[in-house]
Design an enzyme around this catalytic site. Sequence first.
Site, mmCIF file in Angstrom:
data_model
loop_
_atom_site.group_PDB
_atom_site.id
_atom_site.type_symbol
_atom_site.label_atom_id
_atom_site.label_comp_id
_atom_site.label_asym_id
_atom_site.label_seq_id
_atom_site.Cartn_x
_atom_site.Cartn_y
_atom_site.Cartn_z
ATOM 1 N N ALA A 124 20.316 18.326 -17.102
ATOM 2 C CA ALA A 124 20.296 19.375 -16.082
ATOM 3 C C ALA A 124 19.279 20.444 -16.460
ATOM 4 O O ALA A 124 18.924 20.622 -17.631
ATOM 5 C CB ALA A 124 21.688 19.980 -15.927
ATOM 6 N N ARG A 126 19.464 23.515 -16.738
ATOM 7 C CA ARG A 126 19.895 24.592 -17.639
ATOM 8 C C ARG A 126 19.750 24.203 -19.104
ATOM 9 O O ARG A 126 19.865 25.055 -19.984
ATOM 10 C CB ARG A 126 21.354 24.967 -17.340
ATOM 11 C CG ARG A 126 22.355 23.838 -17.533
ATOM 12 C CD ARG A 126 23.766 24.290 -17.174
ATOM 13 N NE ARG A 126 24.740 23.210 -17.294
ATOM 14 C CZ ARG A 126 25.021 22.338 -16.354
ATOM 15 N NH1 ARG A 126 24.375 22.415 -15.194
ATOM 16 N NH2 ARG A 126 25.927 21.399 -16.539
ATOM 17 N N TYR A 127 19.514 22.911 -19.360
ATOM 18 C CA TYR A 127 19.373 22.444 -20.739
ATOM 19 C C TYR A 127 17.917 22.224 -21.150
ATOM 20 O O TYR A 127 17.596 22.313 -22.332
ATOM 21 C CB TYR A 127 20.135 21.131 -20.931
ATOM 22 C CG TYR A 127 21.614 21.244 -20.691
ATOM 23 C CD1 TYR A 127 22.404 22.107 -21.451
ATOM 24 C CD2 TYR A 127 22.231 20.492 -19.701
ATOM 25 C CE1 TYR A 127 23.766 22.214 -21.226
ATOM 26 C CE2 TYR A 127 23.589 20.585 -19.468
ATOM 27 C CZ TYR A 127 24.356 21.452 -20.234
ATOM 28 O OH TYR A 127 25.696 21.553 -20.010
ATOM 29 N N THR A 128 17.071 21.893 -20.216
ATOM 30 C CA THR A 128 15.680 21.550 -20.562
ATOM 31 C C THR A 128 14.789 22.785 -20.504
ATOM 32 O O THR A 128 15.103 23.778 -19.840
ATOM 33 C CB THR A 128 15.141 20.478 -19.612
ATOM 34 O OG1 THR A 128 15.163 20.985 -18.262
ATOM 35 C CG2 THR A 128 15.961 19.207 -19.694
#
Length: 749
Positions: A124, A126-128
């Site tokens: 997602a 928000r992680y990358t």
Amino acid sequence: MSEAPVYNSEGLERMPLRVFSEKAYLDYSMYVILDRALPHVGDGLKPVQRRILYAMSELGLSAASKHKKSARTVGDVLGKFHPHGDSACYEAMVLMAQSFSYRYPLIDGQGNWGSADDPKSFAAMRYTEARLARYAEVLLAEVDQGTVDWVPNFDGTLEEPALLPARLPNLLLNGATGIAVGMATDIPSHNLREVAAAALHLLEHPQASVAELIPHLPGPDYPTAAEIITPPVELLRMYETGGGSVRMRAVYELEQGDIVITALPHQVSGNRVMEQIAAQMQAKRLPMIEDLRDESDHENPTRLVIVPRSNRVDVERLMSHLFATTDLERTYRVNLNLIALDGRPRVMSLREILSEWLEFRTRTVRRRLEHRLEKVRERLHLLDGLLIALLNIDEVIRIIRTEDEPKPVLMARFELSDAQAEYVLNTRLRQLARLEELKLRGEQEELAAERDRLEGILGSEAALRRLVGEEIAKDAETYGDARRSPITRRPSAAALDETELSPSESLTVVLSERGWVRAAKGQDIDPLSLGYKSGDRFLAAAHLRSNQPAVFLDSTGRSYSLPAHTLPSARGQGEPLTGRLDPPRGAAFVAVLGGEPEARYVLGSDAGYGFLVTLEALYAKPRAGKAVLTLPAGAQVLRPVRVFNTASDRLVAITSTGHLLVFPVSELPELARGKGNKIIAIPAARAAAREEVLTALAVVHAGGSLVLRAGKRQFTLRSADLDQYQGERGRRGRMLPRGFQRVDGVEAV
């Protein structure tokens, strides 16, 4: 009712439903085509891609900056330029970061951005984290240099570039895919250096044809190292018409007998390929494969290992089958459909694409030079005013000290423009020192030289084209790399048939005089020891593999073939061939043959005629077989004789009167069917009356001997003895010794 819109008393627009529906659908169609699905020839981007890159550049996410959360980028894109779904925007961003999807990625991602086996497995947003790749400079470096048109964003509060000033034909480099309303696009990626070379050639030779560009740009270049096997003729036609297809094939190598696949076609999953091969193995459709392993890792992203059952497996034929039945070979549709410089979508040829992009690039460079020239002239104008003030520094200081409005006084006293006077008034006193005067004059000289250079380039089309070419060549050297997808010639893939897919075992096919057939495992079977029906006995046998066809020859000269593995077992007495084949009425089977398709035989009749034929030429799938040997009236078929070496083997022909002739096998023609050539001369009258016929044929190897049997007597002709009977094909030959003129059988040893 009129179709034109009308307004009621409340000011509401009214129109027929048909008109409204047509207009609404047309507006939607044009929006999808121009603002969503198709790339532009100028920068090769769709609007969402263009907005993502511009938003990242505005956030300062250059290739030299730190990575920033992808959610921040997506938020800026949605809030400022692209009011659509965040998932669609993020997927477009991911695609530009995947090195296995884009030939030259535009975004440098950090984190889980998916894999070649599963491109949709990215984490997602928000992680990358992400920043612009170095190659993105090709699209963004000149945005603030007066090269682009600016248009309002969706709410009119900001401006965004209508196109990015691409310094290279990004449309061809990274390709594009999209589905619009009533049209689609499928543009493959290409190698940067090759595209640049083709563009430079067209720049120097504006009338060059597509055929003249192909040597510079031979074909697409995908992110994977799989081979492109599309013939050059088809690639040329594809680039000339703007449509066609490209075939890619996996690359494999042999390691200690194992087949190792090291590269897969573009967007092909290794897991999917393994599943396809495993499914065939489970269905017992690949008996020649013993094991299947996936040894892919970080160092070897693609390493699929296929273990053949033995070293006798034909690896090329096996791989041809896998290419035909799995994703190891894939065809990609090509449709060079894009938005041209006039804003209309159309399918273009390679020459048209490069020509339009060169026009776009030339226009962009001209705008950049004009923008810079304007800046240089403005600076020179200000320097002229500052130097005038410097030469009259005392008077300038006096005016500033004594006048309430010094600006108009300075303008009138020294003939300065409004901008010059304003610049003089805003200049610090320390910049008017003697040392600063030298710096100002040096800057003035440099700017004057730059102005003259810019004016010279803008005043000459040839100089402008030369500058465009130099910049293309420089960028190609900076960002270019070697081709990844080699273009090679390969034979077409073909799936194995049922015979080839069956297990390969050694068989002996036995044929009886009454046409009963059976197959025994192994080749050490004694056919004479087998049991036969009453009144029947052994006629012929052939040694072959179970995955090869058995060929049968009947007394009319027709051949038939049956898969050997389908024949009944020799544990019983077999079954009649007439149950599977339809020979002519009254015909009998006279021989059975088998072995490799390229094996050669001498096929002849007792009328003295014959020819060479390959076993493959005798294959016949229909039940009725096919006519191979043409028989003269009353003639009969002789049992075919195997030839092992056409260059050194000799053919021995013996007639019923004892005439023997020896000649090289190579003197016989190789045919697929027919009567053949004369083997040995038989007088016409005796042949017509059937008083003399050809009774025996034998093939003797170089240095070999021939054993003759006449009743209970046996006689051996050695190689030197056979030399005495050597002659030209079609001659009468010499008589055999008394007592051996009626030969019952011959055997070459």
